[in-house]
Design an enzyme around this catalytic site. Structure first.
Site, PDB file in Angstrom:
ATOM      1  CG  HIS A 142      -2.127  -0.852   1.077  1.00  0.00           C
ATOM      2  ND1 HIS A 142      -3.264  -0.461   0.404  1.00  0.00           N
ATOM      3  CD2 HIS A 142      -2.358  -2.111   1.500  1.00  0.00           C
ATOM      4  CE1 HIS A 142      -4.159  -1.445   0.447  1.00  0.00           C
ATOM      5  NE2 HIS A 142      -3.625  -2.457   1.096  1.00  0.00           N
ATOM      6  CE  LYS A 156      -5.809  13.156   0.013  1.00  0.00           C
ATOM      7  NZ  LYS A 156      -5.658  11.826  -0.576  1.00  0.00           N
ATOM      8  NE  ARG A 157      -2.459   8.638   9.801  1.00  0.00           N
ATOM      9  CZ  ARG A 157      -2.673   8.562  11.097  1.00  0.00           C
ATOM     10  NH1 ARG A 157      -3.784   9.019  11.599  1.00  0.00           N
ATOM     11  NH2 ARG A 157      -1.795   7.997  11.884  1.00  0.00           N
ATOM     12  CB  THR A 194     -10.220   4.815  -0.929  1.00  0.00           C
ATOM     13  OG1 THR A 194      -9.895   5.210   0.403  1.00  0.00           O
ATOM     14  CG2 THR A 194      -9.512   3.515  -1.263  1.00  0.00           C
ATOM     15  CE  LYS A 252     -13.874   5.891   0.810  1.00  0.00           C
ATOM     16  NZ  LYS A 252     -13.056   5.949   2.027  1.00  0.00           N
TER      17      LYS A 252
END
Length: 799
Positions: A355, A542-543, A650, A654
């Protein structure tokens, strides 16, 4: 007992459950009571369906999928379960007769804190898709008592608070005490030969009990049900010797330390204690899971030889990699296999998804730590490493390649190398990422075994992120193209027939505006922030990590603010910038970026000179529920990581599905989003991956500062004035230390943002761009991804 099928039956079942489990009448019951009663009924229904589904799978010989991940970011279960079982209207009608609103019950459920970002959300989406595709699947993870953490912004700083999710979330968990497993740490390994057989025994080990809890995930229409098995760490009894001596604290200390394993997700590992706890967590997960898988195989088939044909074990990133030597341990020590036969089973059973290309995420464990905590696993790892070294040398006669590919080298155990060596399949999660894996990250492995490398681009649970989270848009799409997209997201392509229909485009614009108004009202109620729904909603969620470059976004906002201060009469597109992200608790620079964004919001939102034209809000405690509320309202999707650093993403999928237009670099799945929507419906800027790699060779951020007046102005402002009275020397230092080329991409980003504002003002053009994104999002459905995994990776592996 089957789930009630009529309103009256459901009302009777709720009354009975309220009385039996809570001891209240409907008149006295609170929303919380009704939530637990309904959730309990659904959990029992899912348990029954899972048993039937598993039985049918065994009888038909379907291959089982075991998905190991340290994270499963599930989101709330009640809404998702009712939707997938087609029970939403029934529940709403039955509750209405008690004067209860179903929406209030949704709010009673906490978000399970079992993950922190895309890795965990992806795993959750796959459980949903596997169930829908009727593929028998079990996810394995840890029952984190406190989850990742609750984020609270205090004086601009991220503060981590315990995430108490279990009191409201435990109703969905079915405890399986009869299936507990024992996990061993430390001790001494003893080897002996008995009657010609090699035997291994570990003495003096410290044991921990893994107690399983099952969380069920229904597929659409409920024909298939996945299960997420979560292990909780327990230690039975106390140290009686210490207790008798009066050392009462010592007598229970071992229990407390053992149970720390499942207290919280990802302890900070920048100190020895945190590193040791993280290793204990990972081995705890894989040992309990491998014991379970071997037990099931023997119970159902009577032998282990057929394991690769009956089951696929998938390693989601490197965290569960210890599953490989653990299965070897079970085969060698418990089942009596010889090395070659055991290794053949392991190689044909495991597959691995990478990942990230970030070096810090490719785990390496200190050799001494593994030797001390997991002595038998260390021995097996040594043997795997030695044999693999020999095989690479025999193939290549290249000592440098042997060292680069080594599983143990330089005093470290390299988990990514172990996965690449042992698994029959290694895949990336976007086309660009998979190319980087083959060409750079695992180039040596690819040169020897190219057949094992694949790509499966990530996918999202489109039924959750569209059908449930965006009901206005879903209803309109159903009216236009029918409801087939619920089951086959590729049918969203049919929407393109309306790309030039002015009425449809106008309606899409109205739906987006209603979603913005809805989110603005929610946010004002929750935290008092007053968003302007008529402004452009520009979203980066996001992170928080330097490579995702939230600070690039913040620098551009500051530049825009300073320009407005110099030219108050300048006409601009009104914008509302929305950020949401958690930073790892030990990641100082990431926390500084959050602090910088919060201070920027304080500065801008309180300046009357820019009122109505510019807003900045950092939304604290980002989680699945917040995302479900915000994504339908987003208009720009910020995907601005440095090209070549983001594996896939991801959130980009979305946001696209909700009609937002991607403004991003050619990184991760942005490349495939670009392919899906075409040049005219995405805003691409910045260096490409190969350009970024070359630029890094002689990159000097100070040169960009000297040659760009806007950069000079904003960095001089940070240096001289701070932001909202706060100093940010670490952020200012970007002009000297800029590992992710923020300043190199700044000018192009500024131009892309200007273009985005101009396009947004052309409503028909923008709505057409939105339509093209929605219609192109079908290829990013999790249903498609799990079908590719099943056909390409989880099918029986040869050799």
């Amino acid at each position: 007992m089957p789930f009630p099928q009529t309103k009256e039956e459901l009302k009777e079942a709720l009354v009975a459950r309220l009385s039996r489990f809570v001891g209240v009448t409907p008149r006295d019951a609170t929303d919380e009571h009704y939530y637990k009663a309904l959730a309990g009924l659904l959990r029992e229904e899912l348990g029954e369906r899972r048993r039937d589904f598993a039985r049918d799978g065994r009888q038909s010989g379907k291959k089982k999928i075991y998905y190991l991940s340290m994270e499963f970011l599930m989101g709330r279960s009640l809404k998702n379960t009712l939707y997938n079982l087609n029970l939403t209207e029934l529940a709403k009608d039955a509750l209405a007769d008690f004067g209860v609103k179903l929406g209030k019950l949704y709010d009673c459920e906490p978000d399970p804190g079992l993950g922190n970002g895309g890795l965990g959300r992806l795993a959750a989406c796959y459980l949903d898709a596997l169930a829908t595709q009727e593929i028998p699947a079990t996810g394995y993870s840890i029952l984190y008592e406190f989850g990742i953490f609750q984020q609270k912004i205090v004086d601009g700083w991220q503060t981590e608070l315990p995430d108490f999710w279990l009191p409201g979330g435990q109703i969905w968990l079915a405890q399986r005490e009869e299936q507990e497993r024992t996990i061993c740490f430390e001790g001494q390994v003893e080897e002996r030969w008995v009657d010609g057989y090699h035997q291994i025994a570990t003495t003096g080990a410290k044991t921990v009990t893994a107690v399983p809890y099952d969380l069920f995930v229904a597929g659409k229409d409920g024909k298939g049900v996945s299960v997420l098995r979560l292990w909780s760490a327990k230690k039975q009894g106390i140290n009686m010797e210490s207790f008798i001596k009066g050392d009462y604290m010592d007598s229970v200390e071992e229990n407390a330390m053992a149970e720390m394993i499942s207290k919280g997700l990802y302890p900070t590992d920048n100190h020895p204690e945190g590193k040791a706890l993280r290793l204990r967590q990972q081995y705890f997960l894989v040992s309990a899971s491998m014991q379970e898988i071997v037990f099931r195989q023997l119970r159902d088939y009577g032998n282990i030889d057929s394991l690769p044909d009956c089951a696929a074990i998938h390693i989601n990133d490197t965290h569960p990699t210890m599953a490989i030597p653990e299965l070897m341990r079970l085969l060698l020590d418990e089942c009596g296999y010889g090395w070659e036969d055991a290794w053949s089973i392991v190689k044909r059973t495991f597959a691995y998804t990478n990942h990230t290309v970030m070096p810090e995420a490719l785990e390496r464990w200190p050799e001494e730590l593994v030797r001390r905590l997991l002595p038998r696993i260390y021995q097996i790892m040594q043997e795997i490493s030695n044999r693999f070294r020999n095989s690479v040398w025999e193939l290549t006669q290249d000592s440098a390649k042997v060292e680069r590919m080594a599983i143990i080298a330089g005093g470290e155990l390299r988990m990514a190398n172990l996965c690449a060596a042992a698994c029959h399949s290694v895949n990336g999660v976007s086309a660009l990422h998979s190319a980087i894996i083959k060409e750079k990250l695992f180039q040596d492995f690819y040169s020897i075994t190219p057949e094992k490398f694949h790509n499966v681009t990530n996918g999202i649970a489109h039924r959750r992120w569209l059908c449930q989270a965006n009901p206005r848009l879903t209803a309109f799409l159903t009216e236009l193209i029918g409801g087939g997209f619920v089951y086959d997201a590729q049918e969203l392509q049919k929407l393109r027939a309306y790309a030039d229909d002015k009425t449809v485009l106008a309606e899409l614009g109205k739906i987006k505006l209603e979603n913005k108004r809805h989110f603005a009202a929610q946010l004002q109620k929750q935290c008092g922030a007053a968003l302007d729904p008529d402004a452009l909603f520009d979203v980066q969620i996001k992170r928080l990590h330097e490579y995702k470059r939230q600070h690039l976004n913040a620098f551009r906002i500051l530049a825009e603010y300073l320009e407005l201060k110099e030219n108050p009469a300048k006409a601009v597109v009104p914008r509302c910038y929305l950020f949401a992200a958690k930073a790892a608790s030990g990641y100082f620079i990431a926390k500084q970026i959050i602090r910088f964004i919060v201070a920027l919001g304080d500065l801008i939102n309180n300046d009357p000179d820019v009122a109505g034209r510019l807003q900045v809000h950092f939304l604290e405690n980002y989680n699945v529920t917040l995302a479900e509320n915000l994504i339908p309202a987003a208009e720009i999707s910020e995907q601005i990581s440095l090209a070549g650093t983001e594996a896939s993403g991801t959130g980009n999928m979305k946001l696209m599905l909700g009609g937002a237009v991607t403004l991003g670099t050619m990184d991760g799945a942005n490349v495939e989003i670009h392919e899906a929507v075409g040049d005219d419906n995405i805003l691409i800027f910045g260096l490409r991956a190969e350009e970024a790699e070359k630029r890094r060779l002689d990159y000097n951020p100070l040169e960009y500062y000297r040659n760009n007046s806007e950069l000079q102005r904003l960095f001089d402002y940070i240096d001289h004035s701070g932001i909202a009275g706060k100093a940010f020397p670490e952020i200012w230092n970007t002009i000297h230390w800029d590992p992710y080329l923020v300043l190199a991409d700044f000018a192009d980003y500024r131009f892309a943002q200007q273009a985005a504002g101009e396009l947004w003002q052309q409503k028909e053009t923008w709505n057409r761009m939105s339509l093209m994104n929605i219609s192109g999002a079908g290829r990013f459905a999790a249903d498609r991804a799990v079908k590719e995994y099943a056909a390409m990776i989880w099918s029986p592996a040869a050799g």
